[in-house]
Design a protein around this motif. Structure first.
Motif, PDB file in Angstrom:
ATOM      1  N   GLN A  56      54.179  30.734  21.517  1.00 44.37           N
ATOM      2  CA  GLN A  56      55.432  29.985  21.414  1.00 44.37           C
ATOM      3  C   GLN A  56      55.227  28.706  20.612  1.00 44.37           C
ATOM      4  OE1 GLN A  56      58.540  30.814  22.289  1.00 44.37           O
ATOM      5  NE2 GLN A  56      59.246  28.896  21.409  1.00 44.37           N
ATOM      6  N   ALA A  57      54.108  28.035  20.822  1.00 41.04           N
ATOM      7  CA  ALA A  57      53.814  26.817  20.057  1.00 41.04           C
ATOM      8  C   ALA A  57      53.676  27.147  18.579  1.00 41.04           C
ATOM      9  CB  ALA A  57      52.548  26.155  20.583  1.00 41.04           C
ATOM     10  N   GLY A  58      53.077  28.280  18.273  1.00 38.87           N
ATOM     11  CA  GLY A  58      52.958  28.698  16.875  1.00 38.87           C
ATOM     12  C   GLY A  58      54.308  28.980  16.248  1.00 38.87           C
ATOM     13  N   ARG A  59      55.183  29.626  16.995  1.00 40.84           N
ATOM     14  CA  ARG A  59      56.526  29.892  16.476  1.00 40.84           C
ATOM     15  C   ARG A  59      57.292  28.586  16.284  1.00 40.84           C
ATOM     16  NH1 ARG A  59      56.034  34.233  20.053  1.00 40.84           N
ATOM     17  NH2 ARG A  59      57.160  33.161  21.707  1.00 40.84           N
ATOM     18  N   THR A  60      57.150  27.680  17.230  1.00 41.29           N
ATOM     19  CA  THR A  60      57.838  26.386  17.128  1.00 41.29           C
ATOM     20  C   THR A  60      57.357  25.625  15.902  1.00 41.29           C
ATOM     21  OG1 THR A  60      58.086  26.274  19.522  1.00 41.29           O
ATOM     22  CG2 THR A  60      58.298  24.207  18.312  1.00 41.29           C
ATOM     23  N   ALA A  61      56.050  25.642  15.688  1.00 41.58           N
ATOM     24  CA  ALA A  61      55.507  24.945  14.516  1.00 41.58           C
ATOM     25  C   ALA A  61      56.008  25.580  13.228  1.00 41.58           C
ATOM     26  CB  ALA A  61      53.981  24.968  14.556  1.00 41.58           C
ATOM     27  N   GLY A  62      56.115  26.890  13.220  1.00 39.32           N
ATOM     28  CA  GLY A  62      56.589  27.577  12.021  1.00 39.32           C
ATOM     29  C   GLY A  62      58.053  27.304  11.730  1.00 39.32           C
ATOM     30  N   ILE A  63      58.852  27.230  12.765  1.00 41.39           N
ATOM     31  CA  ILE A  63      60.294  27.042  12.567  1.00 41.39           C
ATOM     32  C   ILE A  63      60.629  25.585  12.261  1.00 41.39           C
ATOM     33  CG2 ILE A  63      62.529  27.115  13.744  1.00 41.39           C
ATOM     34  CD1 ILE A  63      61.503  29.585  15.242  1.00 41.39           C
ATOM     35  N   GLY A  65      58.336  22.949  11.823  1.00 39.14           N
ATOM     36  CA  GLY A  65      57.376  22.190  11.030  1.00 39.14           C
ATOM     37  C   GLY A  65      56.688  21.099  11.822  1.00 39.14           C
ATOM     38  N   MET A  66      56.875  21.093  13.150  1.00 36.80           N
ATOM     39  CA  MET A  66      56.235  20.086  13.995  1.00 36.80           C
ATOM     40  C   MET A  66      54.750  20.380  14.119  1.00 36.80           C
ATOM     41  SD  MET A  66      59.043  19.676  17.055  1.00 36.80           S
ATOM     42  CE  MET A  66      57.858  18.901  18.092  1.00 36.80           C
ATOM     43  N   ASP A  67      53.978  19.330  14.342  1.00 36.14           N
ATOM     44  CA  ASP A  67      52.540  19.482  14.546  1.00 36.14           C
ATOM     45  C   ASP A  67      52.293  19.777  16.022  1.00 36.14           C
ATOM     46  OD1 ASP A  67      49.829  19.491  14.263  1.00 36.14           O
ATOM     47  OD2 ASP A  67      49.626  17.315  14.274  1.00 36.14           O
ATOM     48  N   THR A  68      51.818  20.982  16.308  1.00 35.88           N
ATOM     49  CA  THR A  68      51.537  21.378  17.685  1.00 35.88           C
ATOM     50  C   THR A  68      50.045  21.547  17.916  1.00 35.88           C
ATOM     51  OG1 THR A  68      51.837  23.700  17.104  1.00 35.88           O
ATOM     52  CG2 THR A  68      53.769  22.525  17.960  1.00 35.88           C
ATOM     53  N   THR A  69      49.231  20.911  17.077  1.00 33.93           N
ATOM     54  CA  THR A  69      47.783  21.057  17.171  1.00 33.93           C
ATOM     55  C   THR A  69      47.252  20.587  18.516  1.00 33.93           C
ATOM     56  OG1 THR A  69      47.702  20.632  14.798  1.00 33.93           O
ATOM     57  CG2 THR A  69      45.625  20.539  15.992  1.00 33.93           C
ATOM     58  N   ALA A  70      47.712  19.447  19.000  1.00 34.33           N
ATOM     59  CA  ALA A  70      47.224  18.914  20.277  1.00 34.33           C
ATOM     60  C   ALA A  70      47.602  19.834  21.430  1.00 34.33           C
ATOM     61  CB  ALA A  70      47.782  17.515  20.505  1.00 34.33           C
ATOM     62  N   ASP A  71      48.822  20.352  21.395  1.00 36.57           N
ATOM     63  CA  ASP A  71      49.260  21.263  22.448  1.00 36.57           C
ATOM     64  C   ASP A  71      48.411  22.528  22.476  1.00 36.57           C
ATOM     65  OD1 ASP A  71      51.297  19.495  23.042  1.00 36.57           O
ATOM     66  OD2 ASP A  71      52.775  20.550  21.799  1.00 36.57           O
ATOM     67  N   VAL A  72      48.178  23.085  21.288  1.00 36.19           N
ATOM     68  CA  VAL A  72      47.422  24.329  21.206  1.00 36.19           C
ATOM     69  C   VAL A  72      45.964  24.103  21.584  1.00 36.19           C
ATOM     70  CG1 VAL A  72      46.609  26.141  19.639  1.00 36.19           C
ATOM     71  CG2 VAL A  72      48.979  25.380  19.536  1.00 36.19           C
ATOM     72  N   SER A  73      45.393  22.972  21.195  1.00 34.53           N
ATOM     73  CA  SER A  73      43.992  22.725  21.547  1.00 34.53           C
ATOM     74  C   SER A  73      43.838  22.561  23.066  1.00 34.53           C
ATOM     75  CB  SER A  73      43.438  21.515  20.807  1.00 34.53           C
ATOM     76  OG  SER A  73      44.140  20.351  21.140  1.00 34.53           O
ATOM     77  N   ALA A  74      44.801  21.930  23.711  1.00 30.95           N
ATOM     78  CA  ALA A  74      44.759  21.819  25.175  1.00 30.95           C
ATOM     79  C   ALA A  74      44.895  23.198  25.815  1.00 30.95           C
ATOM     80  CB  ALA A  74      45.865  20.897  25.665  1.00 30.95           C
ATOM     81  N   LEU A  75      45.754  24.032  25.256  1.00 36.61           N
ATOM     82  CA  LEU A  75      45.906  25.385  25.772  1.00 36.61           C
ATOM     83  C   LEU A  75      44.652  26.225  25.537  1.00 36.61           C
ATOM     84  CD1 LEU A  75      49.593  26.139  24.734  1.00 36.61           C
ATOM     85  CD2 LEU A  75      48.712  25.848  27.054  1.00 36.61           C
ATOM     86  N   MET A  76      43.954  25.979  24.424  1.00 36.59           N
ATOM     87  CA  MET A  76      42.706  26.699  24.145  1.00 36.59           C
ATOM     88  C   MET A  76      41.647  26.361  25.192  1.00 36.59           C
ATOM     89  SD  MET A  76      42.806  28.781  21.579  1.00 36.59           S
ATOM     90  CE  MET A  76      41.100  28.963  21.142  1.00 36.59           C
ATOM     91  N   VAL A  77      41.572  25.084  25.567  1.00 32.98           N
ATOM     92  CA  VAL A  77      40.617  24.671  26.600  1.00 32.98           C
ATOM     93  C   VAL A  77      40.958  25.360  27.916  1.00 32.98           C
ATOM     94  CG1 VAL A  77      39.837  22.703  27.975  1.00 32.98           C
ATOM     95  CG2 VAL A  77      40.065  22.480  25.498  1.00 32.98           C
ATOM     96  N   LYS A  78      42.227  25.375  28.253  1.00 32.97           N
ATOM     97  CA  LYS A  78      42.662  26.025  29.490  1.00 32.97           C
ATOM     98  C   LYS A  78      42.383  27.524  29.434  1.00 32.97           C
ATOM     99  CE  LYS A  78      46.570  26.307  32.638  1.00 32.97           C
ATOM    100  NZ  LYS A  78      47.951  25.900  32.897  1.00 32.97           N
TER     101      LYS A  78
END
Length: 94
Positions: A56-63, A65-78
């Motif tokens: 969902q974060a990837g789709r949001t970033a694609g639509i 153009g927001m930077d969701t890097t911090a969100d995704v990196s936190a999700l990767m750790v989890k």
């Protein structure tokens, strides 16, 4: 008579649906799960939820153009943490 038969069929379908939601298996009389098996299923569900949030974060970033890097990196750790817990739980189960 037809209404009674239809009612019985509807009740059976509802019962199967409830059991499927609870156990993830389509069965009329579900087997009870041990605590370890339930823990593994819970971890699998959490992992699926994290993966869904990442997509969902990837789709949001694609639509947008927001930077969701911090969100995704936190999700990767989890996700990594959940995968390790799941591995350990599966080892205990077998």
């Amino acid at each position: 008579m037809k209404k009674l038969a239809l009612l019985i069929v509807v009740l059976v379908v509802v019962w199967l649906g409830v059991n499927y939601v609870r156990t993830g298996q389509l069965s009329f009389m579900p087997t009870s799960l041990s605590a370890e098996e339930q823990h593994v299923r819970d971890l699998e569900g959490e992992l699926k939820g994290v993966e869904d949030q990442m997509s969902q974060a990837g789709r949001t970033a694609g639509i947008t153009g927001m930077d969701t890097t911090a969100d995704v990196s936190a999700l990767m750790v989890k996700k990594d943490k959940l995968q390790k817990e799941l591995e350990e739980a599966r080892k205990k189960l077998h």
